[in-house]
Design a protein around this motif. Structure first.
Motif, PDB file in Angstrom:
ATOM      1  N   LEU A 293       0.842  -1.186   0.000  1.00 17.99           N
ATOM      2  CA  LEU A 293       0.000   0.000   0.000  1.00 17.99           C
ATOM      3  C   LEU A 293       0.879   1.237   0.000  1.00 17.99           C
ATOM      4  O   LEU A 293       1.661   1.449   0.921  1.00 17.99           O
ATOM      5  N   ALA A 294       0.774   2.047  -1.045  1.00 22.86           N
ATOM      6  CA  ALA A 294       1.559   3.275  -1.151  1.00 22.86           C
ATOM      7  C   ALA A 294       0.795   4.415  -0.489  1.00 22.86           C
ATOM      8  O   ALA A 294      -0.035   5.068  -1.108  1.00 22.86           O
ATOM      9  N   GLN A 295       1.091   4.657   0.776  1.00 23.60           N
ATOM     10  CA  GLN A 295       0.378   5.683   1.541  1.00 23.60           C
ATOM     11  C   GLN A 295       0.715   7.091   1.064  1.00 23.60           C
ATOM     12  O   GLN A 295      -0.069   8.031   1.274  1.00 23.60           O
ATOM     13  N   ASP A 296       1.877   7.249   0.424  1.00 23.05           N
ATOM     14  CA  ASP A 296       2.327   8.590   0.049  1.00 23.05           C
ATOM     15  C   ASP A 296       2.003   8.931  -1.397  1.00 23.05           C
ATOM     16  O   ASP A 296       2.536   9.886  -1.947  1.00 23.05           O
ATOM     17  N   PHE A 297       1.136   8.150  -2.016  1.00 21.70           N
ATOM     18  CA  PHE A 297       0.779   8.432  -3.403  1.00 21.70           C
ATOM     19  C   PHE A 297      -0.727   8.366  -3.560  1.00 21.70           C
ATOM     20  O   PHE A 297      -1.355   7.365  -3.220  1.00 21.70           O
ATOM     21  N   ALA A 298      -1.302   9.445  -4.049  1.00 23.84           N
ATOM     22  CA  ALA A 298      -2.747   9.461  -4.268  1.00 23.84           C
ATOM     23  C   ALA A 298      -3.057  10.417  -5.411  1.00 23.84           C
ATOM     24  O   ALA A 298      -2.544  11.529  -5.450  1.00 23.84           O
ATOM     25  N   VAL A 299      -3.857   9.950  -6.339  1.00 20.31           N
ATOM     26  CA  VAL A 299      -4.295  10.778  -7.461  1.00 20.31           C
ATOM     27  C   VAL A 299      -5.811  10.776  -7.470  1.00 20.31           C
ATOM     28  O   VAL A 299      -6.431   9.708  -7.472  1.00 20.31           O
ATOM     29  N   ASP A 300      -6.398  11.944  -7.460  1.00 20.22           N
ATOM     30  CA  ASP A 300      -7.861  12.045  -7.402  1.00 20.22           C
ATOM     31  C   ASP A 300      -8.375  12.653  -8.704  1.00 20.22           C
ATOM     32  O   ASP A 300      -8.679  13.836  -8.783  1.00 20.22           O
ATOM     33  N   ILE A 301      -8.384  11.820  -9.749  1.00 18.95           N
ATOM     34  CA  ILE A 301      -8.910  12.247 -11.044  1.00 18.95           C
ATOM     35  C   ILE A 301      -9.967  11.231 -11.476  1.00 18.95           C
ATOM     36  O   ILE A 301      -9.731  10.032 -11.413  1.00 18.95           O
ATOM     37  N   SER A 302     -11.092  11.718 -11.883  1.00 19.36           N
ATOM     38  CA  SER A 302     -12.204  10.855 -12.249  1.00 19.36           C
ATOM     39  C   SER A 302     -12.478  10.944 -13.743  1.00 19.36           C
ATOM     40  O   SER A 302     -12.656  12.047 -14.286  1.00 19.36           O
ATOM     41  N   ALA A 303     -12.526   9.776 -14.412  1.00 16.32           N
ATOM     42  CA  ALA A 303     -12.884   9.762 -15.833  1.00 16.32           C
ATOM     43  C   ALA A 303     -14.304  10.285 -16.026  1.00 16.32           C
ATOM     44  O   ALA A 303     -14.620  10.903 -17.047  1.00 16.32           O
ATOM     45  N   THR A 304     -15.168  10.052 -15.028  1.00 18.46           N
ATOM     46  CA  THR A 304     -16.546  10.564 -15.113  1.00 18.46           C
ATOM     47  C   THR A 304     -16.542  12.087 -15.179  1.00 18.46           C
ATOM     48  O   THR A 304     -17.267  12.694 -15.981  1.00 18.46           O
ATOM     49  N   GLU A 305     -15.725  12.727 -14.340  1.00 18.78           N
ATOM     50  CA  GLU A 305     -15.624  14.180 -14.349  1.00 18.78           C
ATOM     51  C   GLU A 305     -15.057  14.677 -15.678  1.00 18.78           C
ATOM     52  O   GLU A 305     -15.491  15.710 -16.204  1.00 18.78           O
ATOM     53  N   ILE A 306     -14.086  13.951 -16.215  1.00 15.46           N
ATOM     54  CA  ILE A 306     -13.487  14.355 -17.484  1.00 15.46           C
ATOM     55  C   ILE A 306     -14.518  14.279 -18.607  1.00 15.46           C
ATOM     56  O   ILE A 306     -14.638  15.199 -19.427  1.00 15.46           O
ATOM     57  N   ARG A 307     -15.284  13.208 -18.640  1.00 14.79           N
ATOM     58  CA  ARG A 307     -16.319  13.083 -19.674  1.00 14.79           C
ATOM     59  C   ARG A 307     -17.350  14.196 -19.545  1.00 14.79           C
ATOM     60  O   ARG A 307     -17.814  14.751 -20.543  1.00 14.79           O
ATOM     61  N   ALA A 308     -17.688  14.542 -18.290  1.00 18.80           N
ATOM     62  CA  ALA A 308     -18.647  15.630 -18.079  1.00 18.80           C
ATOM     63  C   ALA A 308     -18.098  16.949 -18.609  1.00 18.80           C
ATOM     64  O   ALA A 308     -18.813  17.741 -19.233  1.00 18.80           O
ATOM     65  N   ALA A 309     -16.794  17.184 -18.375  1.00 21.81           N
ATOM     66  CA  ALA A 309     -16.168  18.409 -18.875  1.00 21.81           C
ATOM     67  C   ALA A 309     -16.170  18.429 -20.402  1.00 21.81           C
ATOM     68  O   ALA A 309     -16.461  19.464 -21.024  1.00 21.81           O
ATOM     69  N   LEU A 310     -15.869  17.286 -20.999  1.00 22.94           N
ATOM     70  CA  LEU A 310     -15.845  17.209 -22.455  1.00 22.94           C
ATOM     71  C   LEU A 310     -17.242  17.385 -23.040  1.00 22.94           C
ATOM     72  O   LEU A 310     -17.413  18.026 -24.085  1.00 22.94           O
ATOM     73  N   HIS A 311     -18.246  16.832 -22.350  1.00 19.36           N
ATOM     74  CA  HIS A 311     -19.633  17.042 -22.782  1.00 19.36           C
ATOM     75  C   HIS A 311     -19.973  18.523 -22.798  1.00 19.36           C
ATOM     76  O   HIS A 311     -20.709  19.006 -23.658  1.00 19.36           O
ATOM     77  N   GLY A 312     -19.403  19.235 -21.809  1.00 24.53           N
ATOM     78  CA  GLY A 312     -19.705  20.658 -21.702  1.00 24.53           C
ATOM     79  C   GLY A 312     -18.826  21.546 -22.553  1.00 24.53           C
ATOM     80  O   GLY A 312     -18.899  22.764 -22.456  1.00 24.53           O
ATOM     81  N   GLY A 313     -17.945  20.930 -23.338  1.00 27.07           N
ATOM     82  CA  GLY A 313     -17.108  21.704 -24.247  1.00 27.07           C
ATOM     83  C   GLY A 313     -15.776  22.130 -23.671  1.00 27.07           C
ATOM     84  O   GLY A 313     -15.045  22.906 -24.286  1.00 27.07           O
ATOM     85  N   THR A 314     -15.423  21.615 -22.484  1.00 31.90           N
ATOM     86  CA  THR A 314     -14.137  21.945 -21.872  1.00 31.90           C
ATOM     87  C   THR A 314     -13.120  20.873 -22.233  1.00 31.90           C
ATOM     88  O   THR A 314     -13.430  19.686 -22.206  1.00 31.90           O
ATOM     89  N   ARG A 315     -11.875  21.289 -22.522  1.00 32.20           N
ATOM     90  CA  ARG A 315     -10.867  20.323 -22.955  1.00 32.20           C
ATOM     91  C   ARG A 315     -10.224  19.552 -21.811  1.00 32.20           C
ATOM     92  O   ARG A 315      -9.537  18.568 -22.040  1.00 32.20           O
ATOM     93  N   ALA A 316     -10.423  19.942 -20.573  1.00 37.12           N
ATOM     94  CA  ALA A 316      -9.823  19.248 -19.427  1.00 37.12           C
ATOM     95  C   ALA A 316      -8.304  19.146 -19.586  1.00 37.12           C
ATOM     96  O   ALA A 316      -7.700  18.108 -19.367  1.00 37.12           O
ATOM     97  N   ASN A 317      -7.678  20.277 -19.951  1.00 35.30           N
ATOM     98  CA  ASN A 317      -6.248  20.274 -20.265  1.00 35.30           C
ATOM     99  C   ASN A 317      -5.366  19.787 -19.122  1.00 35.30           C
ATOM    100  O   ASN A 317      -4.305  19.212 -19.353  1.00 35.30           O
ATOM    101  N   SER A 318      -5.775  20.066 -17.879  1.00 34.25           N
ATOM    102  CA  SER A 318      -4.920  19.721 -16.747  1.00 34.25           C
ATOM    103  C   SER A 318      -5.048  18.265 -16.331  1.00 34.25           C
ATOM    104  O   SER A 318      -4.342  17.819 -15.428  1.00 34.25           O
ATOM    105  N   LEU A 319      -5.937  17.512 -16.953  1.00 37.31           N
ATOM    106  CA  LEU A 319      -6.215  16.149 -16.518  1.00 37.31           C
ATOM    107  C   LEU A 319      -5.870  15.088 -17.556  1.00 37.31           C
ATOM    108  O   LEU A 319      -5.720  13.920 -17.216  1.00 37.31           O
ATOM    109  N   VAL A 320      -5.764  15.499 -18.807  1.00 41.44           N
ATOM    110  CA  VAL A 320      -5.600  14.548 -19.909  1.00 41.44           C
ATOM    111  C   VAL A 320      -4.473  15.014 -20.813  1.00 41.44           C
ATOM    112  O   VAL A 320      -4.311  16.215 -21.074  1.00 41.44           O
TER     113      VAL A 320
END
Length: 222
Positions: free
Chosen positions: A179-206
């Motif tokens: 278990l890597a306690q010192d590593f955590a990434v909180d990015i959701s593909a669901t959120e990215i798809r929602a951003a893309l649906h809304g016309g945002t490129r999600a540059n900082s996530l993809v």
């Protein structure tokens, strides 16, 4: 590679779309393990999720673009997509069996996952047999612990009793956890798809290469 076992890290996922969290997870553990290869495995038809926004081929191509810049050698393993296209179920246990058959009994096979997947591990097909084929390295998330109240007790017990060092995982075939306690990434593909649906490129996530691919193939549009 005299005296050193082959170590192959496996990173599965829907990759719908692939994002920087997936890449960071693969890079982080590949570095810790000094893995010889990172094998990225796009899911076929993941039975615990609904329909996917991109085809298997598109998701594999996006993964290839996203992981291309890593220092560890990367291969895109499409076995789950191929099974799905043949109308077969795509379970992790079958994937691990196939990889073990290919690599032989001595290779260190390490399955990488996030803490959210670990909390659902007891719903996976033959989940307790998974350790007969691979080690499991898990990226924690803020505030996550093995005694998390959301963690099934059977999974917490199994994971805890198998805890091992990175060195042992690197030099044994299967059966240990980390278990890597010192590593955590909180990015959701669901959120990215929602951003893309809304016309945002999600540059900082993809990756920009993946974003260009998404636009070229008109994916995830409303």
């Amino acid at each position: 590679m005299t005296g050193k076992k082959l170590c192959v890290a496996l990173l599965g996922g829907s990759y719908d779309p692939v994002h920087d969290g997936h890449v960071a997870l693969g890079a982080y553990f590949s570095s810790l393990l000094q893995a010889d290869l990172l094998r990225v495995i796009p899911a076929g038809a993941p039975w615990q999720k609904g329909s996917l926004g991109a085809s298997g081929q598109q998701r594999a191509e996006m993964a290839s673009l996203a992981f291309a810049g890593l220092t560890v050698p990367v291969t895109i393993d499409c076995q789950e997509i191929e099974r799905s296209e043949q109308g077969q179920a795509t379970y992790t246990i079958d994937t691990l069996r196939q990889v073990r058959t290919e690599l032989g009994p001595q290779a260190s096979i390490v399955f990488l996952m996030g803490a959210d997947q670990l909390q659902r591990l007891d719903t996976w097909r033959d989940w307790q047999q998974l350790f007969e084929y691979a080690h499991f390295c898990v990226a924690a998330r803020p505030g996550f612990a093995l005694n998390d109240t959301a963690m099934p007790q059977a999974v917490a017990d199994e994971f805890s009793r198998r805890l091992g060092t990175l060195e042992r995982i690197r030099n044994t075939p299967h059966g240990l956890t980390y278990l890597a306690q010192d590593f955590a990434v909180d990015i959701s593909a669901t959120e990215i798809r929602a951003a893309l649906h809304g016309g945002t490129r999600a540059n900082s996530l993809v990756s920009p290469l993946v974003l260009d691919y998404i636009e070229q193939h008109n994916l995830y549009k409303s």
